[in-house]
Design an enzyme around this catalytic site. Structure first.
Site, short mmCIF file in Angstrom:
data_model
loop_
_atom_site.label_atom_id
_atom_site.label_comp_id
_atom_site.label_asym_id
_atom_site.label_seq_id
_atom_site.Cartn_x
_atom_site.Cartn_y
_atom_site.Cartn_z
N HIS A 275 -5.85 -25.79 32.22
CA HIS A 275 -6.30 -26.81 31.13
C HIS A 275 -5.13 -27.81 31.11
O HIS A 275 -4.10 -27.60 31.34
CB HIS A 275 -6.48 -26.06 29.80
CG HIS A 275 -7.70 -25.43 29.76
ND1 HIS A 275 -8.08 -24.16 30.25
CD2 HIS A 275 -8.76 -25.89 28.75
CE1 HIS A 275 -9.42 -24.04 30.03
NE2 HIS A 275 -9.89 -24.72 29.02
N SER B 77 -12.66 -27.73 25.29
CA SER B 77 -11.36 -27.12 25.35
C SER B 77 -10.35 -28.39 26.23
O SER B 77 -9.37 -28.57 25.67
CB SER B 77 -11.10 -25.76 26.19
OG SER B 77 -11.60 -25.84 27.22
#
Length: 266
Positions: free
Chosen positions: A246, A20
């Site tokens: 993230h 990711s």
């Protein structure tokens, strides 16, 4: 030996692998050509690199990937990532390893739960889990990284291969309990777990003759505790990315910039 430029003078054949952090999961705009489960963005660092260099990009990055997904299908209909690498591939990049054994995800979640239980005081995560995360990284993640990097090099022996470290998620000390529910005493502990992960990536790169792109210096001061516009990683609370902890678009651009400094072919 690096692959020479194509005789026709065409663009460099570039394959992007990884998890990711490579896919930029949650960052807009989404890559509509990607499998929906992969949560891939066209603002991810491979797309930034390709746009800057004119490289011919094959992007198979996929959120939640671990090293096993290089060798086997991650989801039905999603091929093993190594299937995208061919003998004539000239450049390969990736971030991978953070999801192996769910170690880093578990560290974030478990340290967050521990921090909430003490209202941000003390070091409950370190006191509970000790060296367990780092032990798993050293004994399980590191050899898995070596295996997949060897597999990449075997499929594209003349390519330039680079693996990026992970940008800092928390600062060296202090923290920000309003955004990251980590106890003050566990901030250096969690940073140490991430340092161990990045060191495993670095050592695996060295063992296999792969370029390691060190994100430590560039991302220092851009952790999830910093203000919007400064941070490269979004926090658990008060962030802009639905996929928490993230990179945002700024972080992906920072990763692209560091990769471009290290890559000789692009």
């Amino acid at each position: 030996m690096l692959a020479p430029p194509s005789s026709a003078g065409g663009p460099v054949r570039y394959v992007a692998l990884g998890d990711s952090y490579s896919a930029a999961s949650g960052v807009l705009p989404p890559d509509l050509t990607a499998p929906p489960q992969c949560l891939r963005s066209t603002a991810n660092y491979p797309h930034v690199i390709a746009a800057a260099t004119g490289a011919q990009l094959t992007d198979v990055t996929c959120g939640a990937a671990d090293t096993g997904d290089f060798l086997a299908a991650q989801y039905p209909g999603v091929a093993p990532q190594l299937d995208a690498v061919a003998a004539d591939t000239q450049v390969v990049t990736m971030t991978i390893g953070g999801n192996d054994s769910s170690v880093f995800l578990n560290a974030i979640l478990q340290c967050g739960a521990a921090g909430l239980s003490t209202l941000g005081q003390g070091s409950p995560c370190r006191d509970t889990y000790g060296t367990s995360y780092e032990d798993t990284i050293r004994t399980t993640t590191y050899p898995a990284l070596v295996q997949v990097l060897q597999a990449v090099r075997a499929k594209a022996p003349r390519a330039e291969v680079a693996i990026l470290g992970y940008p800092w998620i928390v600062p060296a000390a202090g923290g920000c309990f309003d955004k990251m529910p980590i106890a003050t005493g566990d901030i250096p502990y969690l940073r140490g777990v991430q340092a161990t992960l990045n060191d495993a990536v670095r050592r695996a790169a060295k063992a296999t003759g792969v370029t390691y792109v060190d994100m430590s210096r560039a991302s220092d001061g851009h952790d999830a505790c910093q203000p919007l516009g400064v941070r490269w990683v979004e926090p658990v609370l008060q962030g802009t990315n639905p996929v928490i902890v993230h990179p945002n678009a700024r972080g992906e651009a920072g990763m692209a910039a560091e990769a471009l400094k290290a890559l000789r072919r692009l």
